[in-house]
Design an enzyme around this catalytic site. Structure first.
Site, short mmCIF file in Angstrom:
data_model
loop_
_atom_site.label_atom_id
_atom_site.label_comp_id
_atom_site.label_asym_id
_atom_site.label_seq_id
_atom_site.Cartn_x
_atom_site.Cartn_y
_atom_site.Cartn_z
N HIS A 80 35.80 -28.10 -39.78
CA HIS A 80 36.26 -29.40 -40.27
C HIS A 80 36.05 -30.40 -39.13
O HIS A 80 36.08 -30.03 -37.96
CB HIS A 80 37.74 -29.27 -40.61
CG HIS A 80 38.39 -30.46 -41.23
ND1 HIS A 80 38.81 -31.54 -40.51
CD2 HIS A 80 38.72 -30.72 -42.53
CE1 HIS A 80 39.38 -32.43 -41.33
NE2 HIS A 80 39.33 -31.95 -42.56
N ASP A 89 41.92 -22.93 -35.88
CA ASP A 89 42.39 -23.92 -36.84
C ASP A 89 42.87 -23.17 -38.09
O ASP A 89 42.05 -22.67 -38.87
CB ASP A 89 41.24 -24.89 -37.16
CG ASP A 89 41.59 -25.87 -38.27
OD1 ASP A 89 42.67 -25.75 -38.87
OD2 ASP A 89 40.75 -26.76 -38.55
N GLN A 148 43.81 -23.88 -43.37
CA GLN A 148 43.56 -23.35 -44.72
C GLN A 148 43.96 -21.88 -44.84
O GLN A 148 43.77 -21.27 -45.89
CB GLN A 148 42.07 -23.50 -45.07
CG GLN A 148 41.58 -24.93 -45.09
CD GLN A 148 42.14 -25.74 -46.25
OE1 GLN A 148 42.71 -25.22 -47.20
NE2 GLN A 148 41.97 -27.05 -46.17
N LYS A 163 49.54 -28.89 -46.34
CA LYS A 163 48.78 -27.91 -47.13
C LYS A 163 49.62 -26.66 -47.38
O LYS A 163 49.25 -25.78 -48.15
CB LYS A 163 47.48 -27.54 -46.41
CG LYS A 163 46.53 -28.73 -46.22
CD LYS A 163 45.27 -28.31 -45.55
CE LYS A 163 44.56 -29.47 -44.88
NZ LYS A 163 43.90 -30.41 -45.78
N CYS A 216 35.08 -33.57 -45.20
CA CYS A 216 35.23 -33.69 -43.74
C CYS A 216 34.46 -32.57 -43.03
O CYS A 216 34.95 -32.00 -42.04
CB CYS A 216 36.70 -33.65 -43.32
SG CYS A 216 37.67 -34.99 -44.01
N1 PLP Z 1 41.15 -28.33 -40.45
C1 PLP Z 1 40.89 -27.93 -41.70
C2 PLP Z 1 40.17 -26.63 -41.92
C3 PLP Z 1 41.28 -28.72 -42.79
O1 PLP Z 1 41.01 -28.33 -44.03
C4 PLP Z 1 41.96 -29.93 -42.52
C5 PLP Z 1 42.34 -30.83 -43.63
O2 PLP Z 1 41.64 -30.98 -44.61
C6 PLP Z 1 42.22 -30.29 -41.20
C7 PLP Z 1 41.80 -29.46 -40.19
C8 PLP Z 1 42.93 -31.56 -40.86
O3 PLP Z 1 44.27 -31.52 -41.24
P1 PLP Z 1 45.20 -32.81 -41.11
O4 PLP Z 1 44.44 -33.93 -41.79
O5 PLP Z 1 46.43 -32.46 -41.86
O6 PLP Z 1 45.41 -33.06 -39.69
#
Ligand code: PLP
Length: 402
Positions: free
Chosen positions: A119, A196, A199, A222, A360
């Site tokens: 992401h 990270d 998900q 999430k 993203c």
């Molecule tokens: N990393 C992953 C894999 C994501 O799916 C997301 C959000 O879509 C993020 C990071 C970013 O999360 P946040 O916008 O809540 O900081």
């Protein structure tokens, strides 16, 4: 009958005159009544700022906020609550590691190693650092089926590598990466591993110490909790060796114009008033999940996934992006001769919420040679009937667009 559905009040509403079918859970998940009640109760009964005043409300708010930290620590297997830094989300957690941990350690020609399925939150913070220091971003490849080439990743770790960043689960492909295996390789080479987990936690339980990584980040919204909540976990010694990034109230022990003494972690990284109600909601979300039968959740989610995959294959003209064996119920696909956004808008008219676009993850879209995809991401409160309705709606949309 789905045993969880009734716990999520929003699922009773209609959209464009049709019952809501919410398949955008990877974007943000819906909240159970227990979370809504916890936030409501905080504002109705306990609202005050934390760690500042001596009055009763402030003491109550502080105790509830710190109980949330304890709950989070226990849920992810941290050694102690002081290893939990509360942030506004994964994005802030990764940027914190970039600025507080890596920036002082990164030199020209050093490398940060990530994967092709990250992401933007696990790409751009490193690019900013590389631009500032003359370090390089190195990217490990993935296979056509959307799985990570772990061997290639490991072979790219060099004496220049100062950090490896890998997503636990891809938000586009649904692929679950073998973090424990990657962690043993990074550990053997003395390179820290950031994971990270945005998900991952909505779909399975994680034990950060058993995984063997050095930093684990996730986001609350999430995980059925309020927006503006997130977590950075790291071992206390690691946090203690990091300098603060954002300065202000709460993150200090003493301030004078000559010299400021910073608070120990995690307070050192929590400047300003935090999202108190949000974290109380996150603790309630964890309590909710802890009370469920996780085997039943998992089995149901996998049944949803299989139904959707088979149905999409049967539809014709569908290209599935990613087909990993180990995956969560997040499915990206394209429809022949149809733009993803047009399809998503037509699905919305049928009450079906999916995401369309690039999720993203622009580099991942480039890797698969697509401009955009549709993404149906499911949670345990979704039903097989909803999957069938999505498939029927897709067939209808195809006929409309033909
Ligand atoms: N990393 C992953 C894999 C994501 O799916 C997301 C959000 O879509 C993020 C990071 C970013 O999360 P946040 O916008 O809540 O900081």
């Amino acid at each position: 009958m789905n045993p969880w559905r009734g716990d999520f009040p929003i699922l009773k509403r209609t959209v464009n005159g049709k019952p809501l079918i919410y398949f955008d859970n990877a974007n943000t998940a819906q909240k159970p009544q227990a979370v809504i009640d916890a936030v409501d109760h905080f504002y109705c009964q306990h609202n005050a700022n934390v760690a500042r005043a001596v009055h009763l409300l402030s003491e109550e708010a502080t105790a509830m906020y710190e109980r949330a930290r304890e709950r989070i620590a226990a849920w992810i297997g941290a050694a102690a609550p002081r290893e939990i830094v509360m942030t506004s989300g994964t994005t802030m957690a990764i940027n914190l590691v970039a600025q507080s941990y890596l920036r002082p350690r990164l030199r020209e020609n050093d490398e940060v190693l990530i994967t092709a399925m990250e992401h933007h939150a696990n790409i751009v913070p490193w690019q900013l650092l590389c631009a500032a220091t003359g370090a390089r971003l190195v990217v490990a490849p993935i296979f056509d089926d959307g799985t990570l080439d772990v061997q290639a990743l490991v072979s790219l770790i060099s004496p220049h590598t100062k950090l490896v960043g890998v997503t636990h689960v891809s938000n586009v492909l649904g692929t679950i990466n073998p973090i424990a295996e990657i962690a043993s390789a990074t550990k053997a080479r003395g390179v820290p591993l950031l994971v990270d987990g945005s998900q991952a936690l909505p779909h399975f339980k994680v034990d950060v110490r058993a995984l063997g990584c050095d930093f684990y980040c996730f986001t609350g919204h999430k995980l059925f909790a309020p927006t503006g909540t997130g977590v950075l976990w790291a071992r206390y010694e690691t946090l203690d060796a990091m300098s603060p990034w954002i300065g202000g109230g709460e993150m200090i022990d003493a301030v004078s114009f000559e010299r400021t003494i910073y608070a120990p972690p995690p307070r050192r990284f929590e400047a300003g008033t935090p999202n108190i109600a949000g974290f109380i909601g996150l603790a309630a979300a964890i309590d909710y999940l802890a009370a469920q039968d996780c085997y039943a959740l998992h089995t149901h989610e996998q049944a949803l996934l299989q139904r959707l995959l088979e149905g999409l294959k049967g539809l014709g003209g569908v290209r599935l992006i990613g087909s990993a064996k180990d995956r969560v119920p997040v499915v990206s696909f394209t429809l022949e001769d149809a733009h993803a956004t047009d399809v998503a808008m037509l699905l919305d008219l049928e009450g079906v919420a999916v995401r369309s676009g690039q999720h993203c993850a622009h580099p991942l879209m480039q890797r698969f040679g697509v401009n955009a995809t549709l993404r149906a991401s499911m949670a345990f409160y979704n039903t097989i009937d909803e999957v069938d309705q999505l498939l029927a709606a897709l067939a209808l949309v195809r006929a409309k667009l033909a």
